[in-house]
Write an enzyme that holds these catalytic residues in place. Structure first.
Site, mmCIF file in Angstrom:
data_model
loop_
_atom_site.group_PDB
_atom_site.id
_atom_site.type_symbol
_atom_site.label_atom_id
_atom_site.label_comp_id
_atom_site.label_asym_id
_atom_site.label_seq_id
_atom_site.Cartn_x
_atom_site.Cartn_y
_atom_site.Cartn_z
ATOM 1 N N CYS A 79 0.960 -1.223 0.210
ATOM 2 C CA CYS A 79 0.200 -0.065 -0.026
ATOM 3 C C CYS A 79 0.920 1.196 0.009
ATOM 4 C CB CYS A 79 -0.652 0.234 1.338
ATOM 5 S SG CYS A 79 -1.854 1.300 1.126
ATOM 6 N N CYS A 90 -2.075 -0.718 9.247
ATOM 7 C CA CYS A 90 -1.317 -1.385 9.000
ATOM 8 C C CYS A 90 0.093 -1.464 9.905
ATOM 9 C CB CYS A 90 -0.970 -2.020 7.464
ATOM 10 S SG CYS A 90 -2.283 -2.725 6.757
ATOM 11 N N GLN A 247 -16.607 -12.254 12.996
ATOM 12 C CA GLN A 247 -15.276 -12.264 12.780
ATOM 13 C C GLN A 247 -14.662 -11.679 11.496
ATOM 14 O OE1 GLN A 247 -12.541 -13.383 14.608
ATOM 15 N NE2 GLN A 247 -13.911 -14.144 15.889
ATOM 16 N N TYR A 276 -19.760 -13.916 26.550
ATOM 17 C CA TYR A 276 -19.514 -13.073 25.416
ATOM 18 C C TYR A 276 -19.688 -13.559 24.184
ATOM 19 C CZ TYR A 276 -16.266 -11.634 29.118
ATOM 20 O OH TYR A 276 -15.736 -11.231 30.346
ATOM 21 N N ASP A 346 -15.107 -15.688 24.959
ATOM 22 C CA ASP A 346 -14.369 -14.728 23.672
ATOM 23 C C ASP A 346 -14.645 -13.441 23.995
ATOM 24 O OD1 ASP A 346 -13.306 -14.101 21.503
ATOM 25 O OD2 ASP A 346 -15.114 -14.639 20.263
ATOM 26 N N CYS A 373 -8.256 -12.004 21.322
ATOM 27 C CA CYS A 373 -7.858 -11.200 20.112
ATOM 28 C C CYS A 373 -6.306 -10.435 20.636
ATOM 29 C CB CYS A 373 -8.820 -10.516 19.435
ATOM 30 S SG CYS A 373 -9.490 -9.331 20.899
#
Length: 415
Positions: A79, A90, A247, A276, A346, A373
């Site tokens: 990019c 990113c 997701q 969750y 989660d 995550c």
């Protein structure tokens, strides 16, 4: 002697030898006795850095603006705005994809070692589709000229873009071509059926009363695509709020559901919890295992998610739903005597926290399957479970967010 709390190196440039990767999408260097967190660099490189943020104290933040000695893992970013001072979305476009996964594995292992005292070899597994063109859900900001883009790293400044290489092809075309109210925030979802849903979020503006902030509703014509997305995972079709939790990577939901199924191993007729739980992706897996003679409790704070999940899983009478914060629901008298065989959780990025970990451990489940995550939050909660006699029996990690520092982990804890 200089007081470190009065230092401000913002804008200063100097050469730096880059050390290990750190959690958060940067690497660590040291200069004049201070830690420098450097973006756009890789371990082992020698670079010229420019300090971008310095609040005094023992560390500051910087970008690598010139590379004198490059890592063999360095590649040209896909990019044009994945560079110092531009898009902050990113973190690792300057690293090869195998190197990105190795960096993430190092971070996960380091967090578990430092915060949980657990030594584990970590392999971050790739998901199908490659490192580009995977992102299904995106949040954008609008600049003063009405152009959508992404914010610069740790900044409110909007960087306009022509495209986003990590977004699903075509997902952002109409949004980037349109004019939007300056200062708006946009949510874009491309669902499993290929439909693109775009919503302009309410803007928050300060009032004159003690700096209070109030939402300003967007114009109705700025909301398109309806309110319901269609997804497919775990052998089912799902209908849920277009911008509700799901997701982000197209392969994540099926992959995680498969791991949960392998590790939960709930017995026929047993009780299980899905905390969750969102719209019940993992609950659907648990329900198949316990059968109609068992029970699965789903706890989720979003009432819309509970509504959608109840409709999507109406064929599973063994499911029961509670709408509310997990810590509140687990503390209710009606659940005081429940002893689930398996608990799946989660939690959000901050983790479950001590109250939830204590409440789960107090019920004595044989297995806890923890989907995370954020590796630091996972490590803190693993340490919390260890205090109750649970050990980390297995761990899998997935590169569900290529080009970024984020990584999805699934941990199995047993007593």
């Amino acid at each position: 002697m200089t007081d470190p709390d009065t230092l401000d190196w913002t804008g200063r440039r100097f050469e730096l030898e880059i050390g290990a990767v750190a959690h958060g999408g940067h690497c660590v260097g040291r200069f004049d006795g201070r830690v420098v967190f450097v973006r756009h660099a890789l371990p082992g490189e020698r670079v010229l850095v420019e300090v971008t943020e310095d609040r005094g104290g023992s560390f500051c933040r910087a970008d690598a603006v010139e590379v004198f000695q490059a890592s063999p893992d360095r590649v040209e970013p896909a990019c044009p705005v994945a560079r110092p001072g531009e898009c902050g979305g990113c973190d690792w476009q300057h690293a090869s994809w195998p190197a990105q996964r190795a960096l993430k594995a190092t971070v996960v292992a380091e967090q578990l070692r430092r915060l949980a005292g657990v030594e584990v070899d970590v392999l971050v597994e790739e998901l199908p589709g490659g490192p580009l063109g995977w992102r299904t859900r995106t949040r954008l900001a609008v600049d003063g000229q009405g152009h959508a883009g992404f914010r610069a790293h740790r900044s409110h400044r909007v960087v306009p873009i022509a495209d986003c290489p990590i977004a699903l092809p075509g997902a952002l075309d109409d949004v980037l071509a349109a004019q939007w109210p300056p200062g708006a925030e946009l949510e874009v979802t491309r669902d499993g059926g290929g439909e693109v849903h775009v919503s302009e979020l309410p803007q928050v503006r300060p009032t004159r009363r003690r700096g209070a902030r109030v939402p300003v509703k967007p114009k109705p014509h700025r909301v398109s695509g309806g309110g319901t997305a269609v997804e497919h995972a775990a052998g089912r079709d799902w209908r849920l709020a277009a911008h509700g939790f799901w997701q982000v990577h197209p392969a994540s939901a099926d992959t995680l559901a498969s791991v949960v199924a392998d590790w939960a191993k709930a017995s026929p007729g047993a009780d299980a919890w899905d905390l969750y739980g969102g719209v019940g992706l993992f609950a659907s897996v648990l329900a198949e295992q316990v059968g109609v003679t068992g029970s699965v409790l789903v706890v989720e704070s979003s009432r819309r998610a509970v509504q959608d999940g109840s409709a999507d899983l109406a064929d599973l009478p063994q499911l029961s739903w509670r709408a509310g914060r997990v810590e509140d629901v687990l503390g209710s008298p009606e659940l005081a005597e429940q002893r689930p065989e398996v608990v799946v959780l989660d939690p959000p990025r901050k983790g479950a926290g001590r109250a939830v970990v204590d409440a789960i451990a107090a019920r004595g489940p044989a297995r806890v399957v923890y989907v995370a995550c954020d590796p630091a939050a996972l490590a803190r909660d693993v340490a919390g479970f260890a205090g109750h006699g649970y050990r980390l029996a297995a761990l899998r990690a997935f590169d569900a967010f290529p080009m970024t520092h984020h990584v999805e982990c699934v941990a199995l804890l047993t007593s």
